[in-house]
Design an enzyme around this catalytic site. Structure first.
Site, PDB file in Angstrom:
ATOM      1  CE  LYS A 275     -27.211  73.244  73.220  1.00 34.80           C
ATOM      2  NZ  LYS A 275     -27.974  73.510  74.428  1.00 34.80           N
TER       3      LYS A 275
ATOM      4  CE  LYS B  17     -26.892  83.164  74.999  1.00 39.34           C
ATOM      5  NZ  LYS B  17     -27.046  82.699  76.372  1.00 39.34           N
TER       6      LYS B  17
ATOM      7  CE  LYS C 108     -33.510  79.683  69.772  1.00 39.01           C
ATOM      8  NZ  LYS C 108     -33.472  79.253  71.120  1.00 39.01           N
TER       9      LYS C 108
HETATM   10  P1  ADP Z   1     -29.583  80.834  73.477  1.00 34.85           P
HETATM   11  O1  ADP Z   1     -30.459  80.019  72.558  1.00 34.85           O
HETATM   12  O2  ADP Z   1     -29.083  82.065  72.796  1.00 34.85           O
HETATM   13  O3  ADP Z   1     -28.457  80.020  74.114  1.00 34.85           O
HETATM   14  P2  ADP Z   1     -30.758  80.676  76.108  1.00 34.85           P
HETATM   15  O4  ADP Z   1     -30.943  79.206  75.931  1.00 34.85           O
HETATM   16  O5  ADP Z   1     -29.715  81.146  77.058  1.00 34.85           O
HETATM   17  O6  ADP Z   1     -30.512  81.322  74.670  1.00 34.85           O
HETATM   18  O7  ADP Z   1     -32.168  81.300  76.508  1.00 34.85           O
HETATM   19  C1  ADP Z   1     -32.501  82.020  77.679  1.00 34.85           C
HETATM   20  C2  ADP Z   1     -33.965  82.392  77.652  1.00 34.85           C
HETATM   21  O8  ADP Z   1     -34.261  83.195  76.505  1.00 34.85           O
HETATM   22  C3  ADP Z   1     -34.915  81.190  77.558  1.00 34.85           C
HETATM   23  O9  ADP Z   1     -36.092  81.463  78.297  1.00 34.85           O
HETATM   24  C4  ADP Z   1     -35.228  81.099  76.098  1.00 34.85           C
HETATM   25  O10 ADP Z   1     -36.464  80.467  75.831  1.00 34.85           O
HETATM   26  C5  ADP Z   1     -35.265  82.563  75.699  1.00 34.85           C
HETATM   27  N1  ADP Z   1     -34.896  82.726  74.288  1.00 34.85           N
HETATM   28  C6  ADP Z   1     -33.671  82.483  73.749  1.00 34.85           C
HETATM   29  N2  ADP Z   1     -33.667  82.753  72.423  1.00 34.85           N
HETATM   30  C7  ADP Z   1     -34.929  83.171  72.119  1.00 34.85           C
HETATM   31  C8  ADP Z   1     -35.553  83.604  70.905  1.00 34.85           C
HETATM   32  N3  ADP Z   1     -34.885  83.692  69.765  1.00 34.85           N
HETATM   33  N4  ADP Z   1     -36.855  83.950  70.966  1.00 34.85           N
HETATM   34  C9  ADP Z   1     -37.555  83.886  72.133  1.00 34.85           C
HETATM   35  N5  ADP Z   1     -37.009  83.514  73.310  1.00 34.85           N
HETATM   36  C10 ADP Z   1     -35.718  83.156  73.313  1.00 34.85           C
END
Ligand code: ADP
Ligand code: TRP
Length: 327
Positions: free
Chosen positions: A110, A192, A189
């Protein structure tokens, strides 16, 4: 087994969240003691608008229920309903070496992206450790990106246990190989923060546009293709039966197949799989009082566990409150 996981209320959930985490939340409900929460204190590191945070928090609760989390089987709650986690986070901070947090990849990423970090973002893994440890959790279903946070949690638990006595359980991550990293529209990956996501509850022309815009390479239709580097295939195999997946794999390798075909089938599979969840979500949105009741009850259950663990933590650290038994 005690299962625990959380998701930040920082936007709408996408297929990466679903296959990486939420689907496992649902399947682990059978035969386990599950705690699933909305990580609102974590989201506050980024979402600093009261109205928005409230909306997102309730939104994730609706998502949880729509996707099949069952309040009779699992405690569903908002993180702020167990304020003891912030107390534990402070105590854990005091046994957390700075270097452990300085090595945290998600923080470094970040900052590398140009974000001006606040202290909450730096301390984020300590609060996450508190979330997990306060319920003496055994298993934490998450995507690959959270693996390091689980390692940090185990390190912190070890430090605490060595210093103050064996209170905390060392949790294991639960990460499925096929959905550890779900790719997004641009092949990175799905996240959001990259704006490359396909939302679980998106439908109609928006969904179609997104699926059709998934980036593929320029191998001509007639040529053989590698399915395992191809986003449409990697997403399709998460939804198709093993037989259908094997057929598409063979078609990729044989050549003569265009990416348009596989995207069309992927769109159908997404529509079919998520249609019942979308319908359920619409029903729940019309009954938010029910959703709030679920959160209230889940919070009460979770807090009871957290409070009893905190009594032990306060005792072990020499911080009994003057109103606690023996204080
Ligand atoms: P983002 O990266 O979109 O902000 P979050 O950090 O809110 O997503 O992730 C919430 C959950 O979803 C976590 O357990 C995270 O490991 C899983 N997760 C998020 N993106 C992925 C992805 N592309 N593939 C697998 N798991 C994911
Ligand atoms: N850091 C997690 C994420 O971004 C959210 C989270 C907070 C979490 N506390 C947790 C996940 C405890 C599992 C367990 O997805």
């Amino acid at each position: 087994m005690r299962v625990l996981s959380g998701i930040q209320p920082s936007g709408r959930p996408h297929l990466g969240n679903y296959f990486g985490a939420l689907r496992q939340y649902v399947s682990l409900q059978e035969g386990n003691d599950c705690f699933y929460f909305i990580a609102s204190y974590h989201a506050l590191t980024a979402v600093q608008d009261a109205k928005l945070l409230r909306e997102y928090t309730l939104g994730v609760a609706v998502d949880f229920l729509a996707l099949g989390l069952d309040p009779a089987k699992s405690a569903l709650f908002a993180q702020q309903d167990v304020p003891e986690v912030t107390e534990l986070a402070w105590i854990l901070s005091c046994v957390t070496p700075m270097g452990l947090l300085e090595r945290a990849v998600s923080y470094k990423d970040k900052v590398a992206q140009g974000l001006n970090p606040n202290h909450g973002l730096f301390a984020y893994p300590v609060l996450q450790a508190a979330d997990i440890l306060i319920y003496l959790s055994d298993l934490v279903p998450v995507g690959q990106d959270q693996k390091q946070h689980l390692e940090i949690t185990r390190d912190i638990a070890n430090k605490f246990n060595q210093q103050f006595g064996e209170i905390f359980v060392l949790p294991e991550p639960y990460i499925l190989d096929t959905s550890a990293v779900v790719p997004g529209i641009d092949g990175r990956k799905m996240s959001k923060s990259y704006g490359n996501e396909i939302g679980i509850f998106e439908e109609g022309s928006l969904l179609k546009r997104k699926v059709m815009s998934i980036v593929t390479d320029s191998t001509p239709v007639s040529e053989p293709k590698d399915p395992y580097t191809s986003t449409p295939f990697l997403l399709l195999r998460l939804l198709a039966t093993p037989e259908e997946t094997a057929e598409w794999e063979a078609r990729y390798k044989a050549g003569g197949m265009g990416y348009g075909e596989v995207k069309k089938r992927l769109l159908e599979l997404i529509e079919e799989h998520f249609a019942p969840f979308r319908a359920r979500r619409r029903e729940l949105e019309a009954d938010l009082d029910y959703v709030k009741d679920v959160l209230r009850e889940g919070g009460r259950r979770a807090r009871t566990v957290a409070q009893s663990v905190m009594e032990r933590v306060r005792e072990a650290t020499g911080l009994p409150t003057s109103y606690s038994p023996g204080g």
